[in-house]
Design an enzyme around this catalytic site. Structure first.
Site, PDB file in Angstrom:
ATOM      1  N   TRP A   1      -3.545  -3.770  10.004  1.00 58.22           N
ATOM      2  CA  TRP A   1      -3.461  -3.724   8.553  1.00 58.22           C
ATOM      3  C   TRP A   1      -3.124  -2.346   8.000  1.00 58.22           C
ATOM      4  O   TRP A   1      -2.637  -2.247   6.879  1.00 58.22           O
ATOM      5  CB  TRP A   1      -4.798  -4.165   7.945  1.00 58.22           C
ATOM      6  CG  TRP A   1      -5.083  -5.605   8.061  1.00 58.22           C
ATOM      7  CD1 TRP A   1      -5.639  -6.259   9.132  1.00 58.22           C
ATOM      8  CD2 TRP A   1      -4.843  -6.616   7.073  1.00 58.22           C
ATOM      9  NE1 TRP A   1      -5.763  -7.595   8.863  1.00 58.22           N
ATOM     10  CE2 TRP A   1      -5.285  -7.843   7.603  1.00 58.22           C
ATOM     11  CE3 TRP A   1      -4.305  -6.596   5.784  1.00 58.22           C
ATOM     12  CZ2 TRP A   1      -5.203  -9.047   6.894  1.00 58.22           C
ATOM     13  CZ3 TRP A   1      -4.223  -7.787   5.075  1.00 58.22           C
ATOM     14  CH2 TRP A   1      -4.661  -8.991   5.630  1.00 58.22           C
TER      15      TRP A   1
ATOM     16  N   GLU B   1      -4.851 -14.389  10.021  1.00 59.41           N
ATOM     17  CA  GLU B   1      -5.417 -15.633   9.500  1.00 59.41           C
ATOM     18  C   GLU B   1      -4.475 -16.819   9.699  1.00 59.41           C
ATOM     19  O   GLU B   1      -4.776 -17.932   9.260  1.00 59.41           O
ATOM     20  CB  GLU B   1      -5.730 -15.483   8.006  1.00 59.41           C
ATOM     21  CG  GLU B   1      -6.860 -14.538   7.698  1.00 59.41           C
ATOM     22  CD  GLU B   1      -6.513 -13.077   7.955  1.00 59.41           C
ATOM     23  OE1 GLU B   1      -7.413 -12.312   8.358  1.00 59.41           O
ATOM     24  OE2 GLU B   1      -5.338 -12.698   7.768  1.00 59.41           O
TER      25      GLU B   1
ATOM     26  N   ARG C   1       0.803  -1.222   0.000  1.00 59.09           N
ATOM     27  CA  ARG C   1       0.000   0.000   0.000  1.00 59.09           C
ATOM     28  C   ARG C   1       0.834   1.268   0.000  1.00 59.09           C
ATOM     29  O   ARG C   1       0.284   2.359   0.122  1.00 59.09           O
ATOM     30  CB  ARG C   1      -0.971  -0.039   1.179  1.00 59.09           C
ATOM     31  CG  ARG C   1      -1.920  -1.216   1.065  1.00 59.09           C
ATOM     32  CD  ARG C   1      -3.158  -1.127   1.938  1.00 59.09           C
ATOM     33  NE  ARG C   1      -3.979  -2.293   1.659  1.00 59.09           N
ATOM     34  CZ  ARG C   1      -4.068  -3.374   2.424  1.00 59.09           C
ATOM     35  NH1 ARG C   1      -3.387  -3.435   3.562  1.00 59.09           N
ATOM     36  NH2 ARG C   1      -4.824  -4.402   2.073  1.00 59.09           N
TER      37      ARG C   1
ATOM     38  N   ASP D   1     -13.332  -7.698  11.312  1.00 58.62           N
ATOM     39  CA  ASP D   1     -12.265  -6.993  12.016  1.00 58.62           C
ATOM     40  C   ASP D   1     -12.202  -5.525  11.654  1.00 58.62           C
ATOM     41  O   ASP D   1     -12.778  -5.084  10.664  1.00 58.62           O
ATOM     42  CB  ASP D   1     -10.916  -7.654  11.750  1.00 58.62           C
ATOM     43  CG  ASP D   1     -10.659  -7.951  10.277  1.00 58.62           C
ATOM     44  OD1 ASP D   1     -11.619  -8.163   9.531  1.00 58.62           O
ATOM     45  OD2 ASP D   1      -9.487  -7.979   9.881  1.00 58.62           O
TER      46      ASP D   1
ATOM     47  N   ASP E   1     -15.277 -12.534  11.255  1.00 57.16           N
ATOM     48  CA  ASP E   1     -14.196 -11.873  10.519  1.00 57.16           C
ATOM     49  C   ASP E   1     -14.541 -10.422  10.191  1.00 57.16           C
ATOM     50  O   ASP E   1     -14.133  -9.888   9.163  1.00 57.16           O
ATOM     51  CB  ASP E   1     -13.859 -12.636   9.235  1.00 57.16           C
ATOM     52  CG  ASP E   1     -12.496 -12.240   8.684  1.00 57.16           C
ATOM     53  OD1 ASP E   1     -11.508 -12.293   9.434  1.00 57.16           O
ATOM     54  OD2 ASP E   1     -12.411 -11.841   7.511  1.00 57.16           O
TER      55      ASP E   1
END
Length: 569
Positions: free
Chosen positions: A278, A210, A148, A341, A339
């Site tokens: 993230w 994960e 990113r 999150d 999931d």
């Protein structure tokens, strides 16, 4: 192969561009010495003033507050229809493209999947240098080989890699100054986020929720690459308060007695509990604090192996910038088995407090489809917005056969950063609507292998779509909303010209009126526009730039283009 197309190409011509793919290099390499000359040093003062800088784009999300609000109004609602491509740069890598271009004094830095970095002349798109990272023998990652973007600081450019390294490059040449190992990729750690540079530190979180990792945020010395501090996003006591309701007050249908029995049997699962970070933290230099959000617990869908609230997963967290010590947190979903999150980066801005008076606040757009508004002082929740996507059967528990719940595991708002217009009190978010069923299948910790504890499956008979939504964060009300034909992922940019820019998986890149949501301009980029736009000004001319390369998560058309737009003469 690198191609460049310059000077106001017609949209139809761009759609016809033949995208060439060159294999990812297997060796570490820098091509082309700088044609630009000496780059001015990126001082801390320059980074501090980024929110008011109408020339550069110095942070992944525009500034330390992460507002993604660009203060130049040369391109505005009155003339945006004259926006045309100024240049197109095609990278060697034709794969998921999520980079947020960084621009400093006419030099642009972009990254690609598999950890390439390009320095470009922001006026013309000419390549100045190209760095290819040599990935290690063990590279494990979720959700695509994405990157990113970079951070710039001093005379260096910083990138984090899929094999969990932090690399510092010379900004003038692209040569490696130093390289530090962030974590062990064999255990499932990897990096797709851009680093954050502040006060001699490079801040980085981690992927791997994960894979049964233990998440963290780390600070490295910007000059040497030495580790300064680590904050573990999963504490050794991760149990919490046995919360039965989510942050909005809805019953999450937990079996607390069964969880307590499991805790007594197997103990606290903190070592393999996930909690990746993230996206970039928001930085408050006045209070010396940073704010970031933490991802899902591991295994994603099987809560039977991880009793307790699973702190600090699915949370907004604040820590001290200088020491990494915990300050406060707010957990959106305790013991998450869907999931859902927290991934979209938080934003610091002035908000209306519970009494209506202005206070320093923190915004986060969740996979749940809500924009959450926090008090920056103690992380407490002030309000949450109306749901931006359908919510059904919340919180139905996953089953072996599959239980249907909306939103699906991608959101709501995925990793896509939001934008805010502080003058209007509006937050702009892009959303996904992907109906899914949640399936649970218990399995033991597999040590460095994918560990979902089941699966979430898209329902093929149900329509998928997306939207662009403007939320009044002082009231929680939706101001306007525009539906899009495909789920939205990538990011959004607001400008002082009364515009918001964002792209779609079908290749459309659009400018909306930030007050009304009216589409004022659009361009077909030839591949999915699933990256956050940036804007900059050089030689008195404002540009908007975005990557068009598609996205692994929603699996739309791949490409390899960085496209810069400016007003036709």
């Amino acid at each position: 192969m690198v191609n460049r197309t310059r000077q106001f190409l017609a949209a139809s011509a761009v759609a016809a561009v033949a995208y060439a793919y060159a294999p990812v290099a297997s060796s570490q390499e820098v091509k082309s010495a700088s044609k630009w000359g000496d780059m001015n040093t990126v001082t801390q003062d320059l980074l501090n003033r980024a929110a008011g800088d109408g020339n550069n784009f110095l942070h992944t999300n525009g500034n330390y507050q992460q507002t993604r609000y660009y203060p130049n109004r040369q391109i505005n609602t009155g003339n945006v229809q004259k926006l045309r491509p100024a240049w197109i740069f095609q990278t060697e890598v034709r794969e998921s493209l999520e980079t947020s271009p960084i621009v400093l004094n006419g030099v642009m830095y972009v990254t690609t999947s598999f950890n390439h970095v390009y320095a470009l002349d922001a006026r013309t798109g000419d390549e100045l240098w190209h760095y290819k990272h040599k990935l290690g023998p063990i590279t494990i990652y979720c959700c695509g080989p994405n990157n990113r973007g970079v951070a710039v600081y001093g005379d260096m450019v910083y990138m984090a890699t899929l094999d969990s390294k932090l690399v510092a490059l010379d900004a003038k040449t692209g040569k490696v100054n130093w390289e530090s190992q962030i974590a062990d990729p064999e255990l499932g750690y990897s990096e797709t986020m851009a680093p954050t540079a502040v006060d001699g530190k490079i801040l980085i979180g981690t992927n791997g929720g994960e894979y049964g990792i233990r998440g963290f945020v780390k600070a490295f010395d910007a000059k040497t690459g030495k580790l300064i501090w680590t904050f573990n996003t999963v504490p050794e006591n991760s149990v919490g308060v046995w919360a039965t309701h989510d942050a909005t007050g809805r019953d999450m249908k937990r079996n607390i007695e069964a969880e307590k029995a499991q805790l007594a049997k197997t103990g606290d699962p903190f070592k393999t509990l996930g909690g990746g970070v993230w996206q970039n933290p928001a930085v408050d230099l006045d209070t010396r604090r940073i704010y970031f959000v933490v991802g899902n617990p591991s295994p994603d869908l099987d809560g039977s192996l991880r009793p307790g609230d699973n702190l600090y997963t699915d949370s907004l967290v604040s820590v001290n910038l200088d020491t990494g010590q915990y300050v406060c947190h707010l957990q959106y979903i305790a013991h998450d088995v869907w999931d859902l999150d927290a991934v979209s980066p938080p934003v610091i801005t002035t908000v209306a407090g519970k009494d209506g008076k202005p206070i320093k606040g923190v915004l986060h757009a969740g996979k749940t489809g809500h924009v959450y508004v926090h008090d920056a002082n103690d992380c407490s929740l002030i309000r949450f917005s109306e749901a931006m996507v359908p919510q059904e059967n919340m919180w139905v528990l996953p089953t072996k056969e599959g239980a249907r719940m909306l939103p699906g595991a991608n959101g709501g708002v995925e990793w896509s950063p939001i934008a805010t217009d502080p003058g209007k009190g509006l937050a702009y978010a892009i959303n996904l609507h992907q109906p899914m069923t949640y399936h649970v299948e218990s399995s033991p910790y597999p040590a460095g292998k994918l560990w979902l504890g089941g699966a979430f499956k898209v329902i093929p008979s149900e329509e998928q779509w997306g939207n662009v939504t403007a939320v009044d964060y002082n009231t929680g009300k939706i101001r306007w909303q525009v539906k899009t034909p495909q789920p939205m992922i990538g990011g959004i940019l607001a400008t002082a010209g009364g515009l918001v820019f964002t792209g779609e998986a079908n290749g459309q890149f659009k400018a909306y009126d930030s007050d009304t949501g009216s589409v004022l301009w659009k361009f077909q980029a030839g591949a999915g526009v699933n990256a956050p736009p940036s804007s900059y000004t050089v030689d008195g001319r404002q540009y908007v730039v975005v990557g068009a390369g598609g996205n692994t998560q929603i699996d739309y058309k791949r490409g390899n283009s960085i496209i810069a737009f400016t007003l036709a003469d």
